[in-house]
Motif scaffolding. Sequence first.
Motif, PDB file in Angstrom:
ATOM      1  N   ILE A   1       0.845  -1.195   0.000  1.00 18.39           N
ATOM      2  CA  ILE A   1       0.000   0.000   0.000  1.00 18.39           C
ATOM      3  C   ILE A   1       0.879   1.243   0.000  1.00 18.39           C
ATOM      4  O   ILE A   1       0.702   2.151  -0.807  1.00 18.39           O
ATOM      5  CB  ILE A   1      -0.931   0.010   1.237  1.00 18.39           C
ATOM      6  N   TYR A   2       1.886   1.245   0.886  1.00 21.29           N
ATOM      7  CA  TYR A   2       2.747   2.428   0.983  1.00 21.29           C
ATOM      8  C   TYR A   2       3.485   2.670  -0.326  1.00 21.29           C
ATOM      9  O   TYR A   2       3.491   3.783  -0.862  1.00 21.29           O
ATOM     10  CB  TYR A   2       3.739   2.256   2.137  1.00 21.29           C
ATOM     11  N   LEU A   3       4.097   1.599  -0.863  1.00 19.83           N
ATOM     12  CA  LEU A   3       4.901   1.777  -2.078  1.00 19.83           C
ATOM     13  C   LEU A   3       4.048   2.229  -3.245  1.00 19.83           C
ATOM     14  O   LEU A   3       4.437   3.114  -4.009  1.00 19.83           O
ATOM     15  CB  LEU A   3       5.622   0.472  -2.432  1.00 19.83           C
ATOM     16  N   SER A   4       2.848   1.649  -3.402  1.00 20.52           N
ATOM     17  CA  SER A   4       2.049   2.024  -4.575  1.00 20.52           C
ATOM     18  C   SER A   4       1.491   3.433  -4.416  1.00 20.52           C
ATOM     19  O   SER A   4       1.402   4.175  -5.404  1.00 20.52           O
ATOM     20  CB  SER A   4       0.935   1.013  -4.825  1.00 20.52           C
ATOM     21  N   ILE A   5       1.187   3.842  -3.168  1.00 22.65           N
ATOM     22  CA  ILE A   5       0.734   5.220  -2.988  1.00 22.65           C
ATOM     23  C   ILE A   5       1.857   6.191  -3.318  1.00 22.65           C
ATOM     24  O   ILE A   5       1.649   7.206  -3.978  1.00 22.65           O
ATOM     25  CB  ILE A   5       0.221   5.433  -1.551  1.00 22.65           C
ATOM     26  N   GLU A   6       3.086   5.841  -2.913  1.00 25.31           N
ATOM     27  CA  GLU A   6       4.214   6.723  -3.229  1.00 25.31           C
ATOM     28  C   GLU A   6       4.471   6.757  -4.733  1.00 25.31           C
ATOM     29  O   GLU A   6       4.759   7.800  -5.299  1.00 25.31           O
ATOM     30  CB  GLU A   6       5.469   6.248  -2.504  1.00 25.31           C
ATOM     31  N   LEU A   7       4.332   5.602  -5.395  1.00 27.01           N
ATOM     32  CA  LEU A   7       4.528   5.561  -6.849  1.00 27.01           C
ATOM     33  C   LEU A   7       3.510   6.452  -7.540  1.00 27.01           C
ATOM     34  O   LEU A   7       3.846   7.239  -8.428  1.00 27.01           O
ATOM     35  CB  LEU A   7       4.394   4.112  -7.337  1.00 27.01           C
ATOM     36  N   LEU A   8       2.247   6.350  -7.093  1.00 32.20           N
ATOM     37  CA  LEU A   8       1.188   7.224  -7.614  1.00 32.20           C
ATOM     38  C   LEU A   8       1.541   8.681  -7.387  1.00 32.20           C
ATOM     39  O   LEU A   8       1.449   9.507  -8.286  1.00 32.20           O
ATOM     40  CB  LEU A   8      -0.108   6.951  -6.852  1.00 32.20           C
ATOM     41  N   SER A   9       1.965   8.997  -6.154  1.00 33.98           N
ATOM     42  CA  SER A   9       2.130  10.400  -5.781  1.00 33.98           C
ATOM     43  C   SER A   9       3.324  11.017  -6.479  1.00 33.98           C
ATOM     44  O   SER A   9       3.224  12.094  -7.053  1.00 33.98           O
ATOM     45  CB  SER A   9       2.309  10.528  -4.283  1.00 33.98           C
ATOM     46  N   ILE A  10       4.478  10.331  -6.429  1.00 28.79           N
ATOM     47  CA  ILE A  10       5.700  10.962  -6.938  1.00 28.79           C
ATOM     48  C   ILE A  10       5.567  11.236  -8.430  1.00 28.79           C
ATOM     49  O   ILE A  10       5.936  12.305  -8.914  1.00 28.79           O
ATOM     50  CB  ILE A  10       6.922  10.088  -6.603  1.00 28.79           C
ATOM     51  N   THR A  11       4.986  10.288  -9.172  1.00 32.48           N
ATOM     52  CA  THR A  11       4.791  10.557 -10.602  1.00 32.48           C
ATOM     53  C   THR A  11       3.765  11.672 -10.789  1.00 32.48           C
ATOM     54  O   THR A  11       3.909  12.490 -11.695  1.00 32.48           O
ATOM     55  CB  THR A  11       4.322   9.293 -11.332  1.00 32.48           C
ATOM     56  N   ALA A  12       2.764  11.726  -9.904  1.00 34.05           N
ATOM     57  CA  ALA A  12       1.742  12.764 -10.039  1.00 34.05           C
ATOM     58  C   ALA A  12       2.319  14.152  -9.792  1.00 34.05           C
ATOM     59  O   ALA A  12       1.927  15.108 -10.460  1.00 34.05           O
ATOM     60  CB  ALA A  12       0.592  12.485  -9.081  1.00 34.05           C
ATOM     61  N   TYR A  13       3.291  14.267  -8.835  1.00 32.30           N
ATOM     62  CA  TYR A  13       3.889  15.580  -8.581  1.00 32.30           C
ATOM     63  C   TYR A  13       4.513  16.119  -9.870  1.00 32.30           C
ATOM     64  O   TYR A  13       4.389  17.292 -10.198  1.00 32.30           O
ATOM     65  CB  TYR A  13       4.986  15.521  -7.519  1.00 32.30           C
TER      66      TYR A  13
END
Lengths: 100, 496
Positions: B139-151
Motif C-alpha cells: 500500500i505504501y509503495l504504490s501510494i508513493e509511486l502514484l504520488s511521486i509521478t503525479a507531482y
Amino acid sequence: MSSEYYFILAAALFCIGLAVIITKKNAVMVLMGVELVLNAANINFVAVNKNNLVSLDGQFFALFVIVMAAAEAAVGLAIILKLFKYYKTTELDKINQLKG
Amino acid sequence: MQEKLTAITGSMGYFLPEIAIVISLVLLLIAGLFNAGRLNKLYQVLALAFLAVTMVLVVGQWQEVGDLVRPLPLFNNMVQLTSVSVFWKMICVLGAFITVAMGFGNQDFKDKSSEYYLLAFGVLLGAHLLVMANNLLTIYLSIELLSITAYILTSFSFNAASKEAAVKYLLFGAAASGVMLFGMSWLYALTGTLTIDDVQFLDGLIKANALPFTLAAIMTLAGLLYKISAAPMHIWAPDVYTAAPTPVAAYFSIVPKLAGIGILMKWMMVINLFGSSPVNWTIVLATIAMISIGIGNFSALWQNNVKRLLAYSSIAHSGFLVAGLVAYSETAYKAILFYSAIYLLMNMAAFLFVNHAEKEWGYTKVEDYKGLINVQPLLGVALVIVMIALTGLPPTGGFTGKFLIFSALWDSYVESGNDWSLYLLIFGLMNTVIALFYYLKLPYYIIFKNAEQKPQKQLIFSLQNFIGFFLVVMILLSFFKPDSLMRIINSVSFAF
C-alpha cells in the motif's frame, strides 16, 4: 533495552517533524520535516522487528522507506528548484498566485 | 526458499497487465531518446497501443477470475487478485486511455511528450498495485509511486502557476504519506505482521488497546483520504486541477482517486474488525463524507474558473463515494462500483470538452462559454448533458449512480438502525439541490446568454471529441439500460 525507549524516541521525532512541517515557511525546511517523520516511522519498524528472528518484514520496510524518501527528496528538490526559477524565493508565504 | 521462488514464478502468469505496463514504460523511455520534438504524435499512438494491449490483458484476467471464489494471493500474499481489483483495473486503464487520447497539449515543449506519457504509465502502475494491495508495504509503495509521478505530471504546464501547484501537492502529499507511514508502523507494532487480511493482523488489532489502535487507524486513513481528495485532506485539489494541464487534471480526478477508493473499501473491511472495533467507523466516515460534500458544493458556488469548479465537484463526488462506504454492505459496495464507472464517464466527458474549448478557443472562465449553443450546437448540448449528469438528475447515469448510493444508505438505516446513514442521506439530498446552482451555471451561459463576439465556426471533429460524444451517449444509455453494467458489477464478489 526494552523496545519502549525506541517507541518514545520515534514518537518524539514524529512530533518534531510534524512541528517543523507546520511551522516552517521555507519549502526545503518542510521537506526536512518530512524526512524526520519518515525516520520516526523507520525507528518503529526496526524496533518492532528487533526480537523477531523469523521474519524481517520491519527491516525490509525500513529499507524501502529510505529508498522512497530519497526518491521523494529528489523530485521535491527538483520542483523547488524550478519554483525558485519563477518566483525567486522558496518562502511558501510569498508563493500565492493560485487562490479561491 | 524453493517454495517462495515457485510462488513468485507461479504468480507471474496472473501479473500480465502490470508486466505489460512496465514493458511499455521502458519502451516509451527508449523511444523518447529519438528526436522527441517531432515524434510527438508517434508517442501518443504508441501509448494508446500499449494501453489497448493492457486493456486486453485486464479483460482476459476478468474472465480468469470469474470463477474465483476466494481471492488469489500473489507473490507470497503481497498482492491479491480479486474480481473487485480487476474491475478497478479496467476503470483505471480506461481512464488512462482517454487521458492519453487527449494528447499532450503543450505546443512549446513538444520534446517532453514521451516523458509525459511515461509518467502517465507510472501513475497507472501505482493504481494497479494499489487496488490489488494486501500488505502495508505494498500500500505504501504504490501510494508513493502514484504520488511521486503525479507531482511531476502536475508541473507539466511549465509555467509559474503549475510549479506552485506542484510544490503544494508535493509538500502536502509528502506530509500525508509520512503520517500514514507512522500510523502503519504502529499497526505493525500492535500486530507483528504486515499482511492486512492475516488472522494474526486482525487478532492483534482486536486485542490491542483502543487508543493506539484508533490513532494508528486514523493516521493510516489520512494518507488514503489524501489520495481520494476527501475532506479534510482536499486542500491541494483545487490548485492542482487549475494549474495542471487539463488532461492531467482529468487523470487525477479518475485514476488515483478511484484506486484510493478501491483500497479504502478493503481497508474499512479490515479496521472494522468484524464489528468489534472500539471506534464506530460509520460515524467517522459519515462525518468525512458530509464535510467533503459540503465543502465541495459550497466552495464551487463562488468559482469562476471551469477547471476549479470541476475540482470542487470532484471533492463532492469523493464525498458521495465515501457515503457508499458508510452504508457498509454488499449492495452499497456494488453501488460504489456503479457510481465510479459512471463518474469515470461523466468526469472524463466534462474534461474532454473543457480541454477542447481551452485549447481551440482559449476558454477558461464560465463566462467564456456564452452563447456556445448558437455556434457549436452539438458541443453545447453535450456539455449540458454532462453537467446534468454531474448534478445527478435524470435522464442520465449520474442519477442512477446517486440513486443507488442513496438507496443503499436508506437500506442500512432500515436494517441496522444506523442513524448516521439517515443524516447523511438527508444531507446528500439537500446538497444535490445546492449543486444545481453551480452545475447549471455553465448550461445557463451556454444556452441563455448571447455571445458578444462569436468564435468562428470550426470543425469539431477530432479523436477526443469523438470519444467525448461517445461517453455522452454512454451516460444516457446507462440511465435507460443500466443492466449490462449491472451484470458486470453483480458478478463481482467481495469475498474476504
